[in-house]
Write an enzyme that holds these catalytic residues in place. Structure first.
Site, PDB file in Angstrom:
ATOM      1  CG  ASP A  44     -86.485 -46.804 -23.700  1.00 56.78           C
ATOM      2  OD1 ASP A  44     -85.508 -46.080 -23.402  1.00 56.78           O
ATOM      3  OD2 ASP A  44     -86.542 -47.477 -24.743  1.00 56.78           O
ATOM      4  CD  GLU A 182     -77.662 -43.303 -25.174  1.00 61.22           C
ATOM      5  OE1 GLU A 182     -78.857 -43.138 -25.483  1.00 61.22           O
ATOM      6  OE2 GLU A 182     -77.291 -44.098 -24.282  1.00 61.22           O
TER       7      GLU A 182
HETATM    8  O1  KIV Z   1     -84.342 -43.666 -22.065  1.00 58.96           O
HETATM    9  C1  KIV Z   1     -83.621 -42.685 -21.859  1.00 58.96           C
HETATM   10  O2  KIV Z   1     -83.431 -42.229 -20.722  1.00 58.96           O
HETATM   11  C2  KIV Z   1     -82.981 -42.066 -23.011  1.00 58.96           C
HETATM   12  C3  KIV Z   1     -81.884 -41.095 -22.743  1.00 58.96           C
HETATM   13  C4  KIV Z   1     -80.660 -41.847 -22.399  1.00 58.96           C
HETATM   14  C5  KIV Z   1     -81.689 -40.162 -23.856  1.00 58.96           C
HETATM   15  O3  KIV Z   1     -83.315 -42.367 -24.107  1.00 58.96           O
END
Ligand code: KIV
Length: 279
Positions: A44, A182
């Site tokens: 997202d 993260e």
């Molecule tokens: O939305 C995204 O790209 C993510 C990554 C940062 C893991 O959730």
């Protein structure tokens, strides 16, 4: 043959590091797939790096589905994981199951990802029971940016670190096939990675995770509003893009584009006939 969640889990068993990258459209999914990427996330982060929102909070189910379909068409081999957007799974389990199902049934994804630890474990368990593979996401969970008070490294105090360890175990026990960590300290992600049987995929979580995920637009220099500390730039496509565009503008303005090479001709006889016709 398309990569499965079992292939991803087996990579941890064999000590093979797992690369993952985001993609949001057909051509980039095709390119990363052809480059050999086994694991693609339709994140997202779409909201920020493609749609220009200030955070991921604004992204909707319909926007996600639109991009998941394009990525699935482009990636022939990689396992495609679809991010569940804010409020598509938090309010109740039935909605979470329904929306996760749409990611697979309408979008064609092979798995879903959702943010949250212990408090999301029951939701994860129920989605998995429905036959939908789930990837967890703990540490910095961008959908909670307003609650967290910004994009900050998580798990730095003893209490916060212990909570993240519990979150990781709860997700594994609920049936998640892997977990994104993260923005957590390297030492903590190493402990979590050692304690779990399922792979951890890090972003800003140091080198000891079983795999790494990066936002494609950060890696390729295509998103320049801000560059997170954890991102490494592998190419500067933004500059290449701007230079090529400026060159095109110049050539059009100077009449250097197009030439005969980029043009089409008609039969001389058709031309003669046309020139003989007067309006
Ligand atoms: O939305 C995204 O790209 C993510 C990554 C940062 C893991 O959730």
């Amino acid at each position: 043959m398309r990569v499965t969640i079992n292939d991803i889990k087996a990579m941890k068993g064999k000590g093979q590091r797992i690369p993952m990258v985001t993609a949001y459209d057909y051509p980039t999914a095709k390119l990363v797939d052809e480059a050999g990427m086994p694991f693609i996330l339709v994140g997202d982060s779409l909201g920020q790096v493609v749609l220009g929102y200030e955070s991921t909070v604004r992204v909707t189910m319909e926007e996600m589905l639109h991009h998941i379909k394009a990525v699935v068409r482009g990636a022939q081999r990689a396992l495609v994981v679809a991010d569940m957007p804010f409020m598509s799974y938090q309010s109740d389990v039935a909605a979470a199951i329904r929306n996760a199902g749409r990611m697979l049934q309408e979008g064609g994804a092979g798995a879903v990802k959702l943010e949250g630890g212990e408090h999301m474990a029951e939701t994860v368990r129920r989605i998995v029971e429905c036959g939908i593979p789930v990837m967890g996401h703990i540490g910095l969970t961008p959908q909670s940016v307003h609650q967290l008070g910004g994009y900050k490294v998580q798990g730095r105090t003893p209490r916060a670190a212990a909570k993240l360890v519990r979150d990781a175990h709860a997700l594994e026990e609920a049936g998640a096939f892997s977990i994104v960590l993260e923005s957590v300290p390297t030492q903590l992600s190493r402990i979590i990675t050692q304690r779990l049987a399922i792979p951890t995929i890090g972003i800003g979580a140091g080198p000891f995770c079983d795999g790494q995920v990066q936002v494609l637009h950060d890696m390729m220099g295509m998103f320049t509003d801000f560059v997170p500390k954890h991102a490494r730039r592998y190419a500067n496509l933004g500059e290449v893009f701007k230079e090529a565009t400026a060159q095109y503008i110049k050539e059009v303005q100077e009449g250097a584009f197009p030439t005969e090479k980029e043009s089409f001709t008609m039969d001389e006889s058709v031309l003669a006939e046309l020139e003989g016709v007067r309006d």
